[in-house]
Motif scaffolding. Sequence first.
Motif, PDB file in Angstrom:
ATOM      1  N   LEU A  17     -12.777  -5.624   7.904  1.00 50.03           N
ATOM      2  CA  LEU A  17     -11.722  -4.821   7.276  1.00 50.03           C
ATOM      3  C   LEU A  17     -11.798  -4.794   5.753  1.00 50.03           C
ATOM      4  N   GLY A  18     -12.912  -5.263   5.191  1.00 46.96           N
ATOM      5  CA  GLY A  18     -13.053  -5.252   3.739  1.00 46.96           C
ATOM      6  C   GLY A  18     -12.953  -3.857   3.143  1.00 46.96           C
ATOM      7  N   GLY A  19     -13.558  -2.875   3.791  1.00 42.23           N
ATOM      8  CA  GLY A  19     -13.497  -1.503   3.291  1.00 42.23           C
ATOM      9  C   GLY A  19     -12.085  -0.944   3.310  1.00 42.23           C
ATOM     10  N   GLU A  20     -11.337  -1.267   4.348  1.00 40.00           N
ATOM     11  CA  GLU A  20      -9.948  -0.805   4.430  1.00 40.00           C
ATOM     12  C   GLU A  20      -9.095  -1.481   3.356  1.00 40.00           C
ATOM     13  N   LEU A  21      -9.333  -2.768   3.130  1.00 43.34           N
ATOM     14  CA  LEU A  21      -8.615  -3.486   2.070  1.00 43.34           C
ATOM     15  C   LEU A  21      -8.902  -2.848   0.715  1.00 43.34           C
ATOM     16  N   ILE A  22     -10.160  -2.547   0.455  1.00 40.96           N
ATOM     17  CA  ILE A  22     -10.535  -1.888  -0.804  1.00 40.96           C
ATOM     18  C   ILE A  22      -9.865  -0.527  -0.920  1.00 40.96           C
ATOM     19  N   GLY A  23      -9.844   0.236   0.160  1.00 38.22           N
ATOM     20  CA  GLY A  23      -9.192   1.547   0.138  1.00 38.22           C
ATOM     21  C   GLY A  23      -7.722   1.459  -0.229  1.00 38.22           C
ATOM     22  N   GLU A  24      -7.020   0.487   0.352  1.00 40.29           N
ATOM     23  CA  GLU A  24      -5.596   0.312   0.018  1.00 40.29           C
ATOM     24  C   GLU A  24      -5.426  -0.059  -1.450  1.00 40.29           C
ATOM     25  N   LEU A  25      -6.274  -0.955  -1.938  1.00 43.82           N
ATOM     26  CA  LEU A  25      -6.175  -1.374  -3.341  1.00 43.82           C
ATOM     27  C   LEU A  25      -6.467  -0.222  -4.295  1.00 43.82           C
ATOM     28  N   LEU A  26      -7.447   0.611  -3.958  1.00 41.55           N
ATOM     29  CA  LEU A  26      -7.790   1.733  -4.843  1.00 41.55           C
ATOM     30  C   LEU A  26      -6.753   2.848  -4.815  1.00 41.55           C
ATOM     31  N   ASN A  27      -5.823   2.772  -3.879  1.00 35.27           N
ATOM     32  CA  ASN A  27      -4.697   3.706  -3.834  1.00 35.27           C
ATOM     33  C   ASN A  27      -3.392   3.023  -4.226  1.00 35.27           C
ATOM     34  N   ALA A  28      -3.487   1.871  -4.853  1.00 32.72           N
ATOM     35  CA  ALA A  28      -2.307   1.085  -5.215  1.00 32.72           C
ATOM     36  C   ALA A  28      -1.414   1.853  -6.181  1.00 32.72           C
ATOM     37  N   PRO A  29      -0.098   1.726  -6.017  1.00 33.34           N
ATOM     38  CA  PRO A  29       0.821   2.412  -6.932  1.00 33.34           C
ATOM     39  C   PRO A  29       0.772   1.857  -8.351  1.00 33.34           C
ATOM     40  N   SER A  30       0.137   0.719  -8.556  1.00 36.47           N
ATOM     41  CA  SER A  30       0.027   0.175  -9.915  1.00 36.47           C
ATOM     42  C   SER A  30      -0.999   0.918 -10.753  1.00 36.47           C
ATOM     43  N   LEU A  31      -1.972   1.571 -10.115  1.00 32.47           N
ATOM     44  CA  LEU A  31      -3.028   2.259 -10.880  1.00 32.47           C
ATOM     45  C   LEU A  31      -2.479   3.282 -11.879  1.00 32.47           C
ATOM     46  N   PRO A  32      -1.566   4.166 -11.480  1.00 31.00           N
ATOM     47  CA  PRO A  32      -1.061   5.134 -12.468  1.00 31.00           C
ATOM     48  C   PRO A  32       0.089   4.597 -13.334  1.00 31.00           C
ATOM     49  N   HIS A  33       0.536   3.373 -13.085  1.00 32.73           N
ATOM     50  CA  HIS A  33       1.671   2.817 -13.820  1.00 32.73           C
ATOM     51  C   HIS A  33       1.268   2.515 -15.261  1.00 32.73           C
ATOM     52  N   ASP A  34       2.072   2.954 -16.213  1.00 31.46           N
ATOM     53  CA  ASP A  34       1.740   2.798 -17.639  1.00 31.46           C
ATOM     54  C   ASP A  34       1.615   1.344 -18.086  1.00 31.46           C
ATOM     55  N   ASP A  35       2.350   0.436 -17.464  1.00 32.89           N
ATOM     56  CA  ASP A  35       2.306  -0.969 -17.870  1.00 32.89           C
ATOM     57  C   ASP A  35       1.111  -1.724 -17.300  1.00 32.89           C
ATOM     58  N   CYS A  36       0.408  -1.120 -16.351  1.00 34.01           N
ATOM     59  CA  CYS A  36      -0.795  -1.718 -15.785  1.00 34.01           C
ATOM     60  C   CYS A  36      -1.980  -1.106 -16.523  1.00 34.01           C
ATOM     61  N   VAL A  37      -2.622  -1.903 -17.371  1.00 35.94           N
ATOM     62  CA  VAL A  37      -3.674  -1.353 -18.228  1.00 35.94           C
ATOM     63  C   VAL A  37      -5.082  -1.723 -17.765  1.00 35.94           C
ATOM     64  N   VAL A  38      -5.197  -2.663 -16.834  1.00 35.58           N
ATOM     65  CA  VAL A  38      -6.478  -3.008 -16.221  1.00 35.58           C
ATOM     66  C   VAL A  38      -6.236  -3.206 -14.731  1.00 35.58           C
ATOM     67  N   PHE A  39      -7.039  -2.549 -13.915  1.00 34.92           N
ATOM     68  CA  PHE A  39      -6.957  -2.732 -12.467  1.00 34.92           C
ATOM     69  C   PHE A  39      -8.350  -2.457 -11.915  1.00 34.92           C
ATOM     70  N   LEU A  40      -9.093  -3.509 -11.667  1.00 33.27           N
ATOM     71  CA  LEU A  40     -10.467  -3.383 -11.188  1.00 33.27           C
ATOM     72  C   LEU A  40     -10.591  -4.016  -9.812  1.00 33.27           C
ATOM     73  N   VAL A  41     -11.282  -3.331  -8.918  1.00 31.92           N
ATOM     74  CA  VAL A  41     -11.508  -3.829  -7.565  1.00 31.92           C
ATOM     75  C   VAL A  41     -13.010  -3.962  -7.370  1.00 31.92           C
ATOM     76  N   GLY A  42     -13.435  -5.103  -6.848  1.00 32.50           N
ATOM     77  CA  GLY A  42     -14.848  -5.336  -6.584  1.00 32.50           C
ATOM     78  C   GLY A  42     -15.033  -5.979  -5.224  1.00 32.50           C
ATOM     79  N   ARG A  43     -16.268  -5.959  -4.767  1.00 32.35           N
ATOM     80  CA  ARG A  43     -16.606  -6.532  -3.467  1.00 32.35           C
ATOM     81  C   ARG A  43     -17.742  -7.525  -3.651  1.00 32.35           C
ATOM     82  N   SER A  44     -17.707  -8.600  -2.900  1.00 31.65           N
ATOM     83  CA  SER A  44     -18.790  -9.567  -2.917  1.00 31.65           C
ATOM     84  C   SER A  44     -20.054  -8.918  -2.369  1.00 31.65           C
ATOM     85  N   ALA A  45     -21.178  -9.130  -3.033  1.00 30.94           N
ATOM     86  CA  ALA A  45     -22.450  -8.607  -2.547  1.00 30.94           C
ATOM     87  C   ALA A  45     -22.900  -9.340  -1.292  1.00 30.94           C
TER      88      ALA A  45
END
Length: 101
Positions: A17-45
């Motif tokens: 379910l790693g891909g689904e977890l990443i998908g949810e994070l990349l659609n997080a409501p914090s991404l467009p929020h003005d007070d959130c200035v860094v939001f990076l999602v990565g996956r273990s190789a």
Amino acid sequence: MTIGHGFHAVMKARPGLGGELIGELLNAPSLPHDDCVVFLVGRSAADPDTVHVTEGWVSAEAHAAFFATEPAQKLVAKLQLLLDGESTYFDEVPVGGKAVL
């Protein structure tokens, strides 16, 4: 830009379910929020079900206020269903760098 609060989280998704977890994070409501200035999602190789998130907020208060909102709580509930165990959080305040995605 001033970042007064941040963290790095390592999340372990349920098997497959790693891909689904990443998908949810990349659609997080914090991404467009003005007070959130860094939001990076990565996956273990080495393990596609291990996901890393780095966040930077203008302040701890802004982060807490945002996570008290209904959209944030809905995201947290969705993420909990995808996670396998506890996430690990590290105290980290982003100070600079580069991300070209």
